[in-house]
Write a protein that holds these residues in place. Structure first.
Motif, mmCIF file in Angstrom:
data_model
loop_
_atom_site.group_PDB
_atom_site.id
_atom_site.type_symbol
_atom_site.label_atom_id
_atom_site.label_comp_id
_atom_site.label_asym_id
_atom_site.label_seq_id
_atom_site.Cartn_x
_atom_site.Cartn_y
_atom_site.Cartn_z
ATOM 1 N N LEU A 124 0.480 -1.374 0.146
ATOM 2 C CA LEU A 124 -0.407 -0.022 0.055
ATOM 3 C C LEU A 124 0.578 1.348 0.022
ATOM 4 N N PRO A 125 0.486 1.966 -0.551
ATOM 5 C CA PRO A 125 1.405 3.423 -1.203
ATOM 6 C C PRO A 125 1.445 4.160 0.260
ATOM 7 N N GLN A 126 2.339 4.824 0.725
ATOM 8 C CA GLN A 126 2.546 5.655 1.380
ATOM 9 C C GLN A 126 1.948 7.049 1.206
ATOM 10 N N PRO A 127 2.000 8.093 1.529
ATOM 11 C CA PRO A 127 1.847 9.810 1.758
ATOM 12 C C PRO A 127 2.598 10.350 1.400
ATOM 13 N N SER A 128 3.159 10.768 0.026
ATOM 14 C CA SER A 128 3.975 11.627 -0.331
ATOM 15 C C SER A 128 4.431 13.181 -0.055
ATOM 16 N N LYS A 129 3.709 13.688 0.816
ATOM 17 C CA LYS A 129 3.914 14.495 1.855
ATOM 18 C C LYS A 129 2.817 14.372 3.315
ATOM 19 N N PRO A 130 3.431 14.972 4.296
ATOM 20 C CA PRO A 130 2.323 15.859 5.642
ATOM 21 C C PRO A 130 1.381 14.725 5.400
ATOM 22 N N VAL A 131 0.294 14.526 5.842
ATOM 23 C CA VAL A 131 -0.982 14.760 6.097
ATOM 24 C C VAL A 131 -1.715 15.325 7.369
ATOM 25 N N THR A 132 -2.710 16.308 6.757
ATOM 26 C CA THR A 132 -2.653 17.389 8.003
ATOM 27 C C THR A 132 -4.534 17.434 7.932
ATOM 28 N N ILE A 133 -4.610 16.300 8.974
ATOM 29 C CA ILE A 133 -6.501 16.660 8.890
ATOM 30 C C ILE A 133 -7.174 17.040 10.313
ATOM 31 N N GLN A 134 -8.217 17.513 9.409
ATOM 32 C CA GLN A 134 -8.510 18.474 10.096
ATOM 33 C C GLN A 134 -10.427 17.936 10.439
ATOM 34 N N ASN A 135 -11.126 18.115 11.539
ATOM 35 C CA ASN A 135 -12.082 17.439 12.290
ATOM 36 C C ASN A 135 -13.449 18.520 11.624
ATOM 37 N N LYS A 136 -12.937 17.998 10.298
ATOM 38 C CA LYS A 136 -14.206 19.461 9.392
ATOM 39 C C LYS A 136 -14.718 18.469 8.667
ATOM 40 N N ASN A 137 -15.823 18.981 8.353
ATOM 41 C CA ASN A 137 -16.470 18.061 6.932
ATOM 42 C C ASN A 137 -15.788 17.621 5.768
ATOM 43 N N THR A 138 -15.750 16.242 6.045
ATOM 44 C CA THR A 138 -14.800 15.119 5.068
ATOM 45 C C THR A 138 -15.960 13.874 4.727
ATOM 46 N N LEU A 139 -15.328 14.034 3.259
ATOM 47 C CA LEU A 139 -15.594 13.068 2.121
ATOM 48 C C LEU A 139 -14.831 11.356 2.444
ATOM 49 N N ILE A 140 -14.537 11.070 2.865
ATOM 50 C CA ILE A 140 -14.125 9.550 2.895
ATOM 51 C C ILE A 140 -14.503 8.953 0.864
ATOM 52 N N TYR A 141 -13.805 8.978 0.789
ATOM 53 C CA TYR A 141 -13.313 7.593 -0.549
ATOM 54 C C TYR A 141 -12.391 6.730 -0.302
ATOM 55 N N ASN A 142 -12.745 6.068 -1.221
ATOM 56 C CA ASN A 142 -11.801 4.494 -0.805
ATOM 57 C C ASN A 142 -11.910 4.098 -2.684
ATOM 58 N N TYR A 143 -11.109 2.180 -1.989
ATOM 59 C CA TYR A 143 -10.691 2.075 -3.418
ATOM 60 C C TYR A 143 -11.792 1.480 -4.195
ATOM 61 N N TYR A 144 -13.018 1.761 -4.293
ATOM 62 C CA TYR A 144 -14.734 1.709 -4.799
ATOM 63 C C TYR A 144 -14.923 2.877 -4.844
ATOM 64 N N ASN A 145 -14.664 4.408 -4.602
ATOM 65 C CA ASN A 145 -15.111 5.307 -4.748
ATOM 66 C C ASN A 145 -14.123 6.403 -5.016
ATOM 67 N N LEU A 146 -13.607 6.525 -6.110
ATOM 68 C CA LEU A 146 -12.996 7.828 -7.019
ATOM 69 C C LEU A 146 -13.328 9.075 -7.397
ATOM 70 N N ASP A 147 -14.810 8.539 -7.169
ATOM 71 C CA ASP A 147 -15.597 9.319 -8.555
ATOM 72 C C ASP A 147 -15.109 11.417 -8.227
ATOM 73 N N PRO A 148 -14.463 11.027 -9.537
ATOM 74 C CA PRO A 148 -14.239 13.026 -9.117
ATOM 75 C C PRO A 148 -15.062 14.137 -9.359
ATOM 76 N N ASP A 149 -15.950 13.571 -9.670
ATOM 77 C CA ASP A 149 -17.721 14.777 -9.267
ATOM 78 C C ASP A 149 -18.041 14.254 -8.302
ATOM 79 N N TRP A 150 -18.086 13.588 -7.367
ATOM 80 C CA TRP A 150 -18.349 13.780 -6.080
ATOM 81 C C TRP A 150 -18.904 14.838 -5.271
ATOM 82 N N HIS A 151 -19.787 15.928 -4.833
ATOM 83 C CA HIS A 151 -19.467 17.086 -4.271
ATOM 84 C C HIS A 151 -18.728 18.018 -5.087
ATOM 85 N N ARG A 152 -17.951 18.132 -6.329
ATOM 86 C CA ARG A 152 -16.870 18.825 -6.917
ATOM 87 C C ARG A 152 -16.915 20.133 -7.048
ATOM 88 N N GLU A 153 -17.799 20.776 -6.781
ATOM 89 C CA GLU A 153 -18.018 22.746 -5.835
ATOM 90 C C GLU A 153 -17.981 22.314 -5.155
#
Length: 305
Positions: free
Chosen positions: A176-205
């Motif tokens: 499994l890949p590792q982040p190429s740069k530090p991950v900054t996760i905030q406690n804010k509204n978040t969309l969770i993508y995964n191996y089965y959901n990589l929809d680039p148009d999901w809540h796009r704007e």
């Protein structure tokens, strides 16, 4: 596109929806013989000749090499390979199905498992066979005198061909890949993508934190080769500002409150917490149908008006 061709294309897409509906209805049972037990079964491995693309059936061996090279395999070829594994080598369908899924860039667990069951006769009324004449016709080959060059009525009494008697255990290597740069996760509204959901148009704007979650436990249960993971990461590049999180969902909950998490419905997301959004379906036909064509009959009325 002519009407007949358009209908056939839509029908092929409907198969994928159908398998997903079966998965939703049957859950983990799709990894076991669904309607009746496969018989006979001599092993729970995969024929060495399949793994090494050395069955002697020229177009089948070429199809396996293409799978290794590209991550794709024609639908008919998938059925030919499954029929050889299950109905001639008498391997239980599960291990060869896992082998194929591990190589497919378009791999879908429901479509893969249940299609193999359909061929093996555990989710259909009979086993599927293809003889050399059938293969020659659909793949424009002229090969003769192979173990498949027999009438269909011969298959039921046919002994396992010598080339299919040696078997292999399933081995899938990936990282499994590792982040190429530090991950900054905030406690804010978040969309969770995964191996089965990589929809680039999901809540796009809309303004969301976007996290690609890769759970090691998922890939241990359903392993895929590195080419598939790299392909998924390439798709993720189409999603602006997405961050990679390699770990379990529970670990993510230590940084984001459940009420701020949004994800799409999928059978593999049953342990997620947060706001579940529906996924897109081809039609409004939902629920379990005992056969594809009973499902398709309903879909067709809606899709081909």
């Amino acid at each position: 596109m002519p009407i007949g061709e358009a209908e056939k294309l839509i029908q092929e897409l409907a198969w994928r929806d159908y398998w997903q509906q079966v998965w939703l209805a049957k859950g983990e049972a799709i990894h076991t013989d669904l309607k009746q037990e496969q018989w006979p079964v001599s092993n729970n491995q995969i024929p060495k000749a399949i793994v090494e693309a050395s069955t002697g059936i020229e177009v089948v061996d070429a199809g396996i090499r293409e799978l290794y090279d590209t991550g794709y395999m024609h639908n008919h070829m998938r059925m030919y390979v499954a029929a050889i594994c299950c109905n001639l080598a008498h391997s239980h369908w599960l291990t060869p199905a896992r082998w194929m899924y591990a190589h497919l860039l378009d791999g879908d667990i429901a479509s893969n498992q249940l299609s193999w069951q359909w061929v093996a006769g555990t989710f259909s009324n009979k086993k599927y066979y293809a003889n050399q004449e059938n293969i020659n016709r659909f793949f424009y080959s002229r090969q003769r005198d192979t173990f498949l060059d027999v009438p269909y009525e011969y298959f039921g009494q046919m002994e396992t061909p010598e080339v299919l008697k040696e078997n292999r255990a399933l081995k899938v290597a990936f990282n499994l890949p590792q982040p190429s740069k530090p991950v900054t996760i905030q406690n804010k509204n978040t969309l969770i993508y995964n191996y089965y959901n990589l929809d680039p148009d999901w809540h796009r704007e809309e303004d969301f934190q976007r996290i690609l979650l890769l759970e090691p436990s998922l890939f241990e249960k359903f392993p895929v080769h590195q080419k598939c993971i790299d392909f998924a990461m390439g798709l993720a590049d189409n999603i602006p500002d997405i961050q990679l999180f390699v770990g379990e969902f529970d670990a993510l909950l230590t940084q984001i409150s459940p009420e701020k998490i949004i994800y799409k419905e999928h059978p593999l997301n049953g342990h997620y917490q947060g706001i579940q959004e529906p996924r897109e379906w081809l039609s409004n036909v939902i629920g379990y149908y005992p056969s594809f064509f009973s499902f398709w009959k309903k879909c067709k009325k809606e899709l081909l008006k």
